[in-house]
Motif scaffolding. Sequence first.
Motif, PDB file in Angstrom:
ATOM      1  N   VAL A   1       0.845  -1.191   0.000  1.00  0.00           N
ATOM      2  CA  VAL A   1       0.000   0.000   0.000  1.00  0.00           C
ATOM      3  C   VAL A   1       0.881   1.242   0.000  1.00  0.00           C
ATOM      4  CG1 VAL A   1      -1.943  -1.101   1.182  1.00  0.00           C
ATOM      5  CG2 VAL A   1      -0.154   0.001   2.525  1.00  0.00           C
ATOM      6  N   SER A   2       0.245   2.393  -0.170  1.00  0.00           N
ATOM      7  CA  SER A   2       0.979   3.655  -0.175  1.00  0.00           C
ATOM      8  C   SER A   2       1.339   4.080   1.243  1.00  0.00           C
ATOM      9  CB  SER A   2       0.136   4.752  -0.823  1.00  0.00           C
ATOM     10  OG  SER A   2      -0.945   5.093   0.026  1.00  0.00           O
ATOM     11  N   ARG A   3       2.254   5.013   1.322  1.00  0.00           N
ATOM     12  CA  ARG A   3       2.671   5.553   2.617  1.00  0.00           C
ATOM     13  C   ARG A   3       1.499   6.267   3.289  1.00  0.00           C
ATOM     14  NH1 ARG A   3       7.985   9.342   3.487  1.00  0.00           N
ATOM     15  NH2 ARG A   3       7.998   9.220   5.740  1.00  0.00           N
ATOM     16  N   TYR A   4       0.667   6.923   2.503  1.00  0.00           N
ATOM     17  CA  TYR A   4      -0.505   7.602   3.041  1.00  0.00           C
ATOM     18  C   TYR A   4      -1.425   6.606   3.750  1.00  0.00           C
ATOM     19  CZ  TYR A   4      -4.881  10.127   3.322  1.00  0.00           C
ATOM     20  OH  TYR A   4      -6.031  10.691   3.786  1.00  0.00           O
ATOM     21  N   THR A   5      -1.629   5.437   3.148  1.00  0.00           N
ATOM     22  CA  THR A   5      -2.497   4.412   3.724  1.00  0.00           C
ATOM     23  C   THR A   5      -1.932   3.921   5.050  1.00  0.00           C
ATOM     24  OG1 THR A   5      -3.225   3.751   1.519  1.00  0.00           O
ATOM     25  CG2 THR A   5      -3.586   2.167   3.296  1.00  0.00           C
ATOM     26  N   VAL A   6      -0.626   3.680   5.087  1.00  0.00           N
ATOM     27  CA  VAL A   6       0.024   3.229   6.323  1.00  0.00           C
ATOM     28  C   VAL A   6      -0.075   4.314   7.389  1.00  0.00           C
ATOM     29  CG1 VAL A   6       2.269   2.686   7.365  1.00  0.00           C
ATOM     30  CG2 VAL A   6       1.557   1.554   5.253  1.00  0.00           C
ATOM     31  N   ARG A   7       0.147   5.548   7.009  1.00  0.00           N
ATOM     32  CA  ARG A   7       0.071   6.647   7.983  1.00  0.00           C
ATOM     33  C   ARG A   7      -1.324   6.775   8.582  1.00  0.00           C
ATOM     34  NH1 ARG A   7       3.757  11.690   5.855  1.00  0.00           N
ATOM     35  NH2 ARG A   7       5.734  10.704   6.355  1.00  0.00           N
ATOM     36  N   GLU A   8      -2.351   6.583   7.761  1.00  0.00           N
ATOM     37  CA  GLU A   8      -3.719   6.650   8.283  1.00  0.00           C
ATOM     38  C   GLU A   8      -3.973   5.511   9.258  1.00  0.00           C
ATOM     39  OE1 GLU A   8      -7.512   7.926   9.149  1.00  0.00           O
ATOM     40  OE2 GLU A   8      -5.807   8.998   8.282  1.00  0.00           O
ATOM     41  N   ALA A   9      -3.494   4.324   8.941  1.00  0.00           N
ATOM     42  CA  ALA A   9      -3.649   3.182   9.846  1.00  0.00           C
ATOM     43  C   ALA A   9      -2.936   3.467  11.170  1.00  0.00           C
ATOM     44  CB  ALA A   9      -3.101   1.914   9.203  1.00  0.00           C
ATOM     45  N   LEU A  10      -1.727   3.996  11.108  1.00  0.00           N
ATOM     46  CA  LEU A  10      -0.983   4.307  12.320  1.00  0.00           C
ATOM     47  C   LEU A  10      -1.656   5.432  13.109  1.00  0.00           C
ATOM     48  CD1 LEU A  10       2.683   4.014  10.992  1.00  0.00           C
ATOM     49  CD2 LEU A  10       1.401   2.344  12.361  1.00  0.00           C
ATOM     50  N   ARG A  11      -2.231   6.386  12.394  1.00  0.00           N
ATOM     51  CA  ARG A  11      -2.951   7.462  13.073  1.00  0.00           C
ATOM     52  C   ARG A  11      -4.136   6.898  13.853  1.00  0.00           C
ATOM     53  NH1 ARG A  11      -7.158  10.426  13.057  1.00  0.00           N
ATOM     54  NH2 ARG A  11      -8.147   9.514  11.239  1.00  0.00           N
ATOM     55  N   ARG A  12      -4.825   5.934  13.278  1.00  0.00           N
ATOM     56  CA  ARG A  12      -5.956   5.298  13.956  1.00  0.00           C
ATOM     57  C   ARG A  12      -5.496   4.532  15.194  1.00  0.00           C
ATOM     58  NH1 ARG A  12     -11.213   5.288  11.400  1.00  0.00           N
ATOM     59  NH2 ARG A  12     -10.997   6.898   9.821  1.00  0.00           N
ATOM     60  N   LEU A  13      -4.382   3.810  15.065  1.00  0.00           N
ATOM     61  CA  LEU A  13      -3.851   3.073  16.216  1.00  0.00           C
ATOM     62  C   LEU A  13      -3.425   4.034  17.322  1.00  0.00           C
ATOM     63  CD1 LEU A  13      -1.763   0.330  14.399  1.00  0.00           C
ATOM     64  CD2 LEU A  13      -3.871  -0.015  15.701  1.00  0.00           C
ATOM     65  N   MET A  14      -2.894   5.181  16.936  1.00  0.00           N
ATOM     66  CA  MET A  14      -2.500   6.185  17.911  1.00  0.00           C
ATOM     67  C   MET A  14      -3.739   6.746  18.609  1.00  0.00           C
ATOM     68  SD  MET A  14       0.341   9.093  17.310  1.00  0.00           S
ATOM     69  CE  MET A  14      -0.610  10.517  16.914  1.00  0.00           C
ATOM     70  N   ALA A  15      -4.810   6.980  17.857  1.00  0.00           N
ATOM     71  CA  ALA A  15      -6.058   7.479  18.434  1.00  0.00           C
ATOM     72  C   ALA A  15      -6.675   6.463  19.397  1.00  0.00           C
ATOM     73  CB  ALA A  15      -7.046   7.831  17.327  1.00  0.00           C
ATOM     74  N   MET A  16      -6.412   5.197  19.165  1.00  0.00           N
ATOM     75  CA  MET A  16      -6.905   4.138  20.045  1.00  0.00           C
ATOM     76  C   MET A  16      -6.041   4.007  21.292  1.00  0.00           C
ATOM     77  SD  MET A  16      -7.629   1.368  17.028  1.00  0.00           S
ATOM     78  CE  MET A  16      -8.182   0.037  18.053  1.00  0.00           C
ATOM     79  N   GLY A  17      -4.926   4.715  21.323  1.00  0.00           N
ATOM     80  CA  GLY A  17      -4.043   4.660  22.484  1.00  0.00           C
ATOM     81  C   GLY A  17      -3.086   3.485  22.494  1.00  0.00           C
ATOM     82  N   LEU A  18      -2.956   2.795  21.354  1.00  0.00           N
ATOM     83  CA  LEU A  18      -2.091   1.616  21.302  1.00  0.00           C
ATOM     84  C   LEU A  18      -0.624   1.949  21.029  1.00  0.00           C
ATOM     85  CD1 LEU A  18      -4.371  -0.823  19.292  1.00  0.00           C
ATOM     86  CD2 LEU A  18      -3.915  -0.828  21.743  1.00  0.00           C
ATOM     87  N   ILE A  19      -0.374   3.011  20.277  1.00  0.00           N
ATOM     88  CA  ILE A  19       0.994   3.338  19.884  1.00  0.00           C
ATOM     89  C   ILE A  19       1.282   4.810  20.139  1.00  0.00           C
ATOM     90  CG2 ILE A  19       1.104   1.529  18.112  1.00  0.00           C
ATOM     91  CD1 ILE A  19       0.695   3.783  16.010  1.00  0.00           C
TER      92      ILE A  19
END
Length: 100
Positions: free
Chosen positions: A44-62
């Motif tokens: 996937v693109s870097r944008y897609t990975v960044r959005e996934a990581l942003r979601r994990l950060m919002a969940m408090g996991l990372i």
Amino acid sequence: MLDTDKTARYLQIVSVLQARIASRLYPVGALLPTEADLCNEFDVSRYTVREALRRLMAMGLISRRQGSGTVVVRAEAAGGYSFSLRSLIELFQYALDTHF
């Protein structure tokens, strides 16, 4: 690695990474793979990975810090409180009824 269903790809990545964190494949304190590694793994693109990581950060996991990488800070999503309001009247009423 990712399903071909209609779920957004970044949400599929969130699910995979969340499962890996929960199963302690990435334990608390561990670094996640770099964005480039995740892009290659999931194709996937870097944008897609960044959005996934942003979601994990919002969940408090990372936690993410430029130059330091992405660190797992908890194994399960943080619980939160949300209050739904359907109108401005409900918001004003909430302000009137709330005491600190």
